[in-house]
Motif scaffolding. Structure first.
Motif, PDB file in Angstrom:
ATOM      1  N   PRO A 133      45.702  42.260  37.980  1.00 23.60           N
ATOM      2  CA  PRO A 133      46.249  43.561  38.357  1.00 23.60           C
ATOM      3  C   PRO A 133      46.922  43.465  39.725  1.00 23.60           C
ATOM      4  O   PRO A 133      46.370  42.889  40.659  1.00 23.60           O
ATOM      5  N   LEU A 134      48.124  44.033  39.824  1.00 25.35           N
ATOM      6  CA  LEU A 134      48.894  43.937  41.055  1.00 25.35           C
ATOM      7  C   LEU A 134      49.175  45.314  41.640  1.00 25.35           C
ATOM      8  O   LEU A 134      49.231  46.309  40.915  1.00 25.35           O
ATOM      9  N   ASN A 135      49.382  45.352  42.959  1.00 26.45           N
ATOM     10  CA  ASN A 135      49.762  46.602  43.614  1.00 26.45           C
ATOM     11  C   ASN A 135      51.286  46.732  43.635  1.00 26.45           C
ATOM     12  O   ASN A 135      52.005  45.913  43.050  1.00 26.45           O
ATOM     13  N   GLU A 136      51.795  47.735  44.342  1.00 23.33           N
ATOM     14  CA  GLU A 136      53.237  47.992  44.335  1.00 23.33           C
ATOM     15  C   GLU A 136      54.041  46.906  45.054  1.00 23.33           C
ATOM     16  O   GLU A 136      55.260  46.848  44.924  1.00 23.33           O
ATOM     17  N   MET A 137      53.340  46.061  45.800  1.00 23.22           N
ATOM     18  CA  MET A 137      53.997  44.922  46.454  1.00 23.22           C
ATOM     19  C   MET A 137      53.876  43.655  45.605  1.00 23.22           C
ATOM     20  O   MET A 137      54.146  42.562  46.078  1.00 23.22           O
ATOM     21  N   PHE A 138      53.445  43.808  44.344  1.00 25.32           N
ATOM     22  CA  PHE A 138      53.261  42.689  43.413  1.00 25.32           C
ATOM     23  C   PHE A 138      52.225  41.694  43.933  1.00 25.32           C
ATOM     24  O   PHE A 138      52.349  40.484  43.737  1.00 25.32           O
ATOM     25  N   GLU A 139      51.199  42.223  44.596  1.00 28.34           N
ATOM     26  CA  GLU A 139      50.148  41.395  45.167  1.00 28.34           C
ATOM     27  C   GLU A 139      48.779  41.894  44.731  1.00 28.34           C
ATOM     28  O   GLU A 139      48.634  43.020  44.243  1.00 28.34           O
ATOM     29  N   LEU A 140      47.763  41.053  44.940  1.00 34.79           N
ATOM     30  CA  LEU A 140      46.394  41.442  44.648  1.00 34.79           C
ATOM     31  C   LEU A 140      45.869  42.348  45.745  1.00 34.79           C
ATOM     32  O   LEU A 140      46.219  42.191  46.916  1.00 34.79           O
TER      33      LEU A 140
END
Length: 383
Positions: free
Chosen positions: A311-318
């Motif tokens: 699952p990623l956040n809006e910055m495409f990161e964990l």
């Protein structure tokens, strides 16, 4: 063409200093902000500013353009910037919301100015992050969006022909100086569990690991770093299982030779802005198992490798906001990594097809000659 750069580090060599027909002038020590930053950080404990302001009297009159990496320019000269996350790069100020930081708006005006002829995102993830930033600054966005480009770094093909598996032993390889951030611990856990379950041994699998075990800080974990007992566990597992071969570091030539010999690359990374090692492994015919953070799914699609979906956040990161969340993500990464390894052991034809596709995607999407042409077309906008 005469091009001014602000350094000759790895990012510049991979994204800017790529054309032997051009002349590159290193202005790192001719940047006024290099000295302003030292004073600000020492006397005011202020954040570093990623601004390039050259001593004008030192600039050759026939300079065609300035090309920066993750910096913006304060100059009358035409300039271009390549970025890996967003531009401008502004460090956070405690207690000040990111979008309310006055330094951000000030630097953003430099990007919007006509002297900036182009900004180049290294990936689609970076382009999307930049567009999201610009949503909060519509006036600047109107000037910046038309001059935004996307250009993945170049990578020559280093291996000819399909990967062959003459022996029954499969060779996996991991490289990451920042061992824990790049997922080195999860590699050790996954293969140790497979060995303890009786699914692999030193006769069937070899895992080459290159990384500094003393680089323990994991940027993705934030305030929830692992403790000393966890590091001792990883080191004990490395020593216990003979299928592991560990080196703190290896020369690049040795790493390339290892990539050419290996069957599968490993990068179950917690945080990565790009993933240059993936390009090098693919160029050697070595398909990669990676997570899906930032640019990794762009450069490691399913046809050319295997993805650990997180699952990623809006910055495409964990996102790690607790110890429990970190442990859940670690379990997810280890479980999917084990699943991919089991599938590879059962279906070696899939490995061979991905090896061929990995080399083909490097030739198609990272061709050095086409990269030079694209970059020269961007430079032509300054005329």
């Amino acid at each position: 063409m005469k091009i001014i750069v602000s350094g000759r580090g790895y990012p510049e060599k991979r994204n800017i200093i790529v054309n032997e027909q051009h002349t590159y002038l290193d202005f790192r020590y001719k940047n006024i902000w290099l000295y302003i930053n030292k004073i600000r950080q020492k006397l005011a404990r202020a954040n570093k500013m990623f601004i390039f302001w050259p001593f004008r009297f030192l600039m050759p009159a026939d300079t065609q353009i300035i090309h920066l990496f993750n910096e913006v320019a304060q100059t009358r000269q035409r300039w271009v910037a390549t970025f890996e996350t967003e531009l401008p790069r502004v460090l956070p100020v405690p207690g000040v919301p990111k979008l309310a930081n006055p330094e951000l708006r000030k630097a953003l005006k430099l990007v919007a100015a006509p002297q900036c002829v182009a900004i180049v995102a290294m990936s689609e993830a970076a382009r999307q992050i930049q567009l999201k930033l610009l949503e909060a600054f519509p006036a600047e966005a109107a000037a910046i969006i038309p001059k935004m480009h996307k250009l993945h770094p170049p990578q020559p093909v280093l291996y000819n022909g399909p990967r062959r598996i003459a022996d029954k032993k499969l060779i996996f390889t991991f490289v990451g100086n920042e061992f824990y951030r790049k997922g080195g611990a999860e590699v050790v856990l996954a293969f140790s569990e497979l060995a303890e379950e009786g699914l692999i041994n030193a006769e069937s699998v070899e895992v080459n690991i290159t990384g500094d075990l003393n680089n323990r800080y994991n940027f993705a974990h934030g305030n929830f770093q692992d403790d000393a007992s966890f590091y001792r566990e990883i080191e004990a597992l490395l020593a216990r299982h003979p299928l592991f071969t560990h080196a703190k570091s290896r020369p690049n030539s040795e790493m390339i030779a290892l990539f050419k010999r290996a069957h599968v690359g490993l990068l179950p990374s917690w945080q990565d802005t790009y993933g240059f090692s993936v390009l090098e492994m693919q160029a050697c015919g070595c398909p990669v198992i990676s997570t899906n953070v930032r640019a990794l799914p762009e450069i490691n699609p399913d046809a050319a490798g295997w993805t650990i979906v997180c699952p990623l956040n809006e910055m495409f990161e964990l996102t790690v906001t607790s110890v429990e969340e970190k442990l859940a993500l670690r379990h997810l990464i280890v479980t999917q990594l084990k699943g991919h390894v089991r599938a590879i052991l059962k279906d070696r034809d899939a490995l061979l097809s991905r090896s061929a596709n990995a080399v083909q995607r490097i030739e198609t999407h990272h061709n050095p000659a086409r990269f030079k042409e694209s970059l020269d077309a961007i430079y032509a906008l300054a005329r």
